[in-house]
Motif scaffolding. Structure first.
Motif, PDB file in Angstrom:
ATOM      1  N   ARG A  97       0.841  -0.934   0.257  1.00 25.08           N
ATOM      2  CA  ARG A  97      -0.140  -0.033  -0.042  1.00 25.08           C
ATOM      3  C   ARG A  97       0.595   1.416  -0.152  1.00 25.08           C
ATOM      4  NH1 ARG A  97      -0.025   2.689   4.981  1.00 25.08           N
ATOM      5  NH2 ARG A  97       0.291   1.615   6.881  1.00 25.08           N
ATOM      6  N   ASN A  98       0.387   2.603  -0.539  1.00 21.91           N
ATOM      7  CA  ASN A  98       0.860   3.886  -0.451  1.00 21.91           C
ATOM      8  C   ASN A  98       1.121   4.056   0.988  1.00 21.91           C
ATOM      9  OD1 ASN A  98       1.272   3.841  -2.780  1.00 21.91           O
ATOM     10  ND2 ASN A  98      -0.874   4.595  -3.023  1.00 21.91           N
ATOM     11  N   LEU A  99       2.057   4.697   1.191  1.00 19.89           N
ATOM     12  CA  LEU A  99       2.730   4.550   2.288  1.00 19.89           C
ATOM     13  C   LEU A  99       1.929   6.810   2.872  1.00 19.89           C
ATOM     14  CD1 LEU A  99       5.959   3.917   3.959  1.00 19.89           C
ATOM     15  CD2 LEU A  99       4.175   2.712   4.156  1.00 19.89           C
ATOM     16  N   GLN A 100       1.776   6.945   4.262  1.00 25.10           N
ATOM     17  CA  GLN A 100       1.476   8.205   4.439  1.00 25.10           C
ATOM     18  C   GLN A 100       2.879   9.106   4.873  1.00 25.10           C
ATOM     19  OE1 GLN A 100      -1.629   7.640   7.688  1.00 25.10           O
ATOM     20  NE2 GLN A 100      -2.861   6.950   6.770  1.00 25.10           N
ATOM     21  N   SER A 101       2.719   9.940   5.253  1.00 29.54           N
ATOM     22  CA  SER A 101       4.120  10.472   4.779  1.00 29.54           C
ATOM     23  C   SER A 101       4.514  10.454   6.540  1.00 29.54           C
ATOM     24  CB  SER A 101       3.614  12.131   5.112  1.00 29.54           C
ATOM     25  OG  SER A 101       1.979  12.809   6.010  1.00 29.54           O
ATOM     26  N   ASN A 102       3.666  10.604   7.084  1.00 37.03           N
ATOM     27  CA  ASN A 102       4.081  10.485   8.516  1.00 37.03           C
ATOM     28  C   ASN A 102       4.771   8.552   8.585  1.00 37.03           C
ATOM     29  OD1 ASN A 102       2.000   9.479   8.734  1.00 37.03           O
ATOM     30  ND2 ASN A 102       1.414  10.028  10.847  1.00 37.03           N
ATOM     31  N   GLU A 103       4.958   7.704   8.124  1.00 34.73           N
ATOM     32  CA  GLU A 103       5.730   6.748   7.955  1.00 34.73           C
ATOM     33  C   GLU A 103       6.424   6.446   7.203  1.00 34.73           C
ATOM     34  OE1 GLU A 103       1.663   4.270   8.791  1.00 34.73           O
ATOM     35  OE2 GLU A 103       1.939   4.435   6.483  1.00 34.73           O
ATOM     36  N   THR A 110       6.724  -1.782   8.748  1.00 28.18           N
ATOM     37  CA  THR A 110       5.774  -0.021   8.737  1.00 28.18           C
ATOM     38  C   THR A 110       6.363   0.565   9.575  1.00 28.18           C
ATOM     39  OG1 THR A 110       5.197  -0.513   6.332  1.00 28.18           O
ATOM     40  CG2 THR A 110       4.052   1.263   7.590  1.00 28.18           C
TER      41      THR A 110
END
Length: 151
Positions: A97-103, A110
């Motif tokens: 999956r696409n990671l969020q900006s804080n991951e 993750t």
């Protein structure tokens, strides 16, 4: 009329206010309501006719009849609209999956980023390094001071 430090010019007869809300939605804004109440007028009388019950009943007064199903619709000579063809994408399908900006991805796992956290060693309680690098830093610092003293 004004609230706090702001002042707006209200023209009751032309139904306008300097904030332009009264002109846009055709309902008196808070400045207009304040001006109307100070001149002992009813704000409901200054609401546009399209918002009144009579306009609503007039708009929905004619009966709207339903139509028959697609089987009785007239046939045309036009081509029927089809879904676009499926085009298989090149390469291996993406599974992650696409990671969020804080991951951040570390070793297949993750983890959340630790912004504004100062590292502190659990052995010597000093900031700037962790337990895994404590012995190396102490050894490197000792070696450099010894080598400087020897030279």
């Amino acid at each position: 009329m004004g609230l706090g430090d702001e002042q707006y010019v209200v023209d009751i007869e032309n139904k306008t206010c300097a904030c332009n809300k009264w002109q846009l939605i055709r309902i008196p804004c808070i400045h207009g309501i304040s001006a109307l109440s100070s001149s002992n007028r009813d704000p409901y009388q200054f609401i546009d006719i399209k918002y009144k019950k009579e306009s609503f009943l007039k708009a929905y007064n004619p009966v709207i009849y339903g139509i028959n199903g697609p089987s009785v619709w007239p046939k045309t000579n036009d081509k029927t609209i089809q879904c676009p063809d499926f085009k298989k994408q090149r390469g291996r399908p993406k599974m992650a999956r696409n990671l969020q900006s804080n991951e951040v991805r570390v070793g297949g796992k993750t983890k959340l980023r630790r912004n504004y956290v100062v590292l502190r060693c659990t052995k010597c309680r000093q900031e700037g390094h962790n337990r895994g690098t404590c012995d190396r830093r102490a050894g490197m610092a000792g070696n450099t001071s010894e080598t400087i003293a020897k030279n």
